[in-house]
Design an enzyme around this catalytic site. Sequence first.
Site, mmCIF file in Angstrom:
data_model
loop_
_atom_site.group_PDB
_atom_site.id
_atom_site.type_symbol
_atom_site.label_atom_id
_atom_site.label_comp_id
_atom_site.label_asym_id
_atom_site.label_seq_id
_atom_site.Cartn_x
_atom_site.Cartn_y
_atom_site.Cartn_z
ATOM 1 N N LYS A 21 0.811 -1.224 0.000
ATOM 2 C CA LYS A 21 0.000 0.000 0.000
ATOM 3 C C LYS A 21 0.842 1.272 0.000
ATOM 4 O O LYS A 21 0.409 2.310 -0.496
ATOM 5 C CB LYS A 21 -0.941 0.006 1.207
ATOM 6 N N GLU A 41 -9.771 5.729 2.727
ATOM 7 C CA GLU A 41 -10.584 4.656 3.284
ATOM 8 C C GLU A 41 -9.658 3.487 3.561
ATOM 9 O O GLU A 41 -8.613 3.363 2.921
ATOM 10 C CB GLU A 41 -11.662 4.229 2.287
ATOM 11 N N SER A 53 1.353 -9.688 -0.615
ATOM 12 C CA SER A 53 1.071 -8.251 -0.634
ATOM 13 C C SER A 53 1.297 -7.570 0.709
ATOM 14 O O SER A 53 1.514 -6.368 0.776
ATOM 15 C CB SER A 53 -0.355 -8.005 -1.103
#
Lengths: 430, 274
Positions: free
Chosen positions: A104, A126, A395
């Site tokens: 991210k 969000e 991830s």
Amino acid sequence: MSEYKTIFQTISATAEAVVEDNGYYGNYGGSFIPEILVPAFAEIKEHFEAIKQDEAFWKEYCSLLADYSGRPTPLTYADRLTDYFGRAKIYIKREDLNHTGAHKLNNALGQAMLAKKMGKTRVIAETGAGQHGVATATAAAKLGLSATIYMGREDMERQYSNVFWMKRLGAEVIAVDYGSRTLKDAINEALRDWVSSFETTHYVLGTASGAHPFPAIVSYFQAVIGIEAKEQILRAEGRLPSRVYACVGGGSNALGVFQAFYPHDDVELVGVEAGGQGKGSGRHAARIAYGEGRAGVAQGFKTLFLQNNDGQMNDTYSLAAGLDYVGVSPILADLSERGRVRFTAATDTEVVEALEIIMKTEGLIPALESTHAFAGAFNDITESSGSDIFIINMSGRGDKDIFNVAEGLNDDEWKAFIRRKARQFEDGAR
Amino acid sequence: MMMNGKHLSGEKPGSSKMGLAERITVRQSGKPIQMMTHQILGYPDFDTNYEMIRLFQESGVHLVELQLPFSEPIADGPVFLHANQASLASGTTTKQCLEFAGRVVTDFPGLSFLFMTYYNVVIQYGIEDFVKECAAIGIQGLIVPDAYPEESHEFMEACRKHRVEPVLIVTPYTTSERLAYLSAETGGFLYCAARKGVTGTKTSFGKETEAFITRVRGMARTPIAVGFGIQSDQDVRFLEGKCDIAIIGTQLLNVLEHEGLSGVKRFLQTIIPA
């Protein structure tokens, strides 16, 4: 990164391969926004087009990725996992080693830089599992922006450690208390904030979804994952992998790792959705794999959504908070329709089993989200042979999931520890 | 009165051949301002919706916006958000909303009815089927805030074909170039959102609002309506003579929730010009 120019050109070429100018990807994408957001989107489009050509921007971005985030992340050969199955060679792309523990940050840093270019002083975001919230709070702290993060109440309960970190990083965390209290509701609430605040605020959308140009922006900033993975596998094996696996909530890590392989038709790209309690249970988020997603328009874009006949969005479910999104990236919906990405789903049970195997064979603790990619690969592995190579995109790291995993594994020692801590806090409060 | 008057004809209000813009224009004669009220269908229930609409007619309301609830109403503030979700939780369907609308259009012929909803509700019903059904039951206008007009050709075309007018929204942030485009594309009236943000927050009506309305008036080919944040009779008095329609939404629902139907009746008496 001294080779920033090459990197930014590669990112451009890689991301442009899937991004179309009008914001449509086949039948999906577009921009279905309320009129009030038109100037905000016009501003973003203008600045995004400008930064694409801005070498100084990419130099700074690549420098942050290298010197702050810790890129390139390794591509780890999973020898013990490979031996365990005795089939395809398994490599793991280690996005868990990115600063803040997930892919991210690639996007959050890029968009925070974009926000500064636009003269904004505040970012909003969000978050589902909390990793995008932590990444945004981190990028905001690093670049001197204030941050507000919207998170569904249900997700806050599941991922409280990330809530703790977001707050400590200086962000305001706002609980969303309506709907399914998960990711889609957090997106709606962030949009509501943005329609009131766009003059000073940029919305750092965390996944390759939403109205144009957000899918393109997120694809750009995540393209670095696949660019690195491709170089690394060529270096390690002298050839491209047979398959690349990634979990798919909204789709940012999947597009990140897939894009570089997109032109190579002999590399199979596999997206693994949240099968939750299985097909037909009504408790999952497998929009494509279970064939239940239907084209519709919500949250500013057209894609496949889990919805009823009246167009009302269904509640979704997954053990992994970051995967239970009701829609999917329009880019992935299109790639699926064109047969370029195969979709499958892993159930909660398969994910917990996969996690135990990974921990004990490789000493790695993937996030529950990422473990879906592993579970998808494990489900397929009997069809593979020793000449195949799998890359699995890990991830994010799984220490955030300790409460859920301990609960999933029914770990009595952990439960006893939690009870002791609770008693200590209660005694301290008296 | 600053009416554009481009749609005037000899027809009486209520004539089936008369479009929404025309009906508003004809009705405007001598009135300081027309009122449009709002209802979320199925909230708190259809019987209350019906009684509210009866009060609207009795109180001199002219236009009624019926909102078909949606699970992701991104342009709505917390009050409407709650009402959307409560309505859906109680089982409201698109079919029920259409049936109810058909009934009130027949029972309250003095009112012009519009639907407000989100694009996915229309898409899943079938865009042309939905608009055709609206025309059949007498719905005169459609407000769909996320049917971004450049992306919604099928919807706009269906509206033209079936003579249901697509009401577009402009804001103080809309550029002049885009205002010209939206003014040309809108039907019925041009909906001016008086400020940024979602529904339900108080707007401070003053010189900026006035300048915005003047800018819109200079470009509009239809009547213009102002909504978002109108909460009191002072707000309505401010708008008199400046725009053609004042839109009251959230405040009406607040009054209903706190003071019931009798409170709504009192509230309507204070805000609607005699």
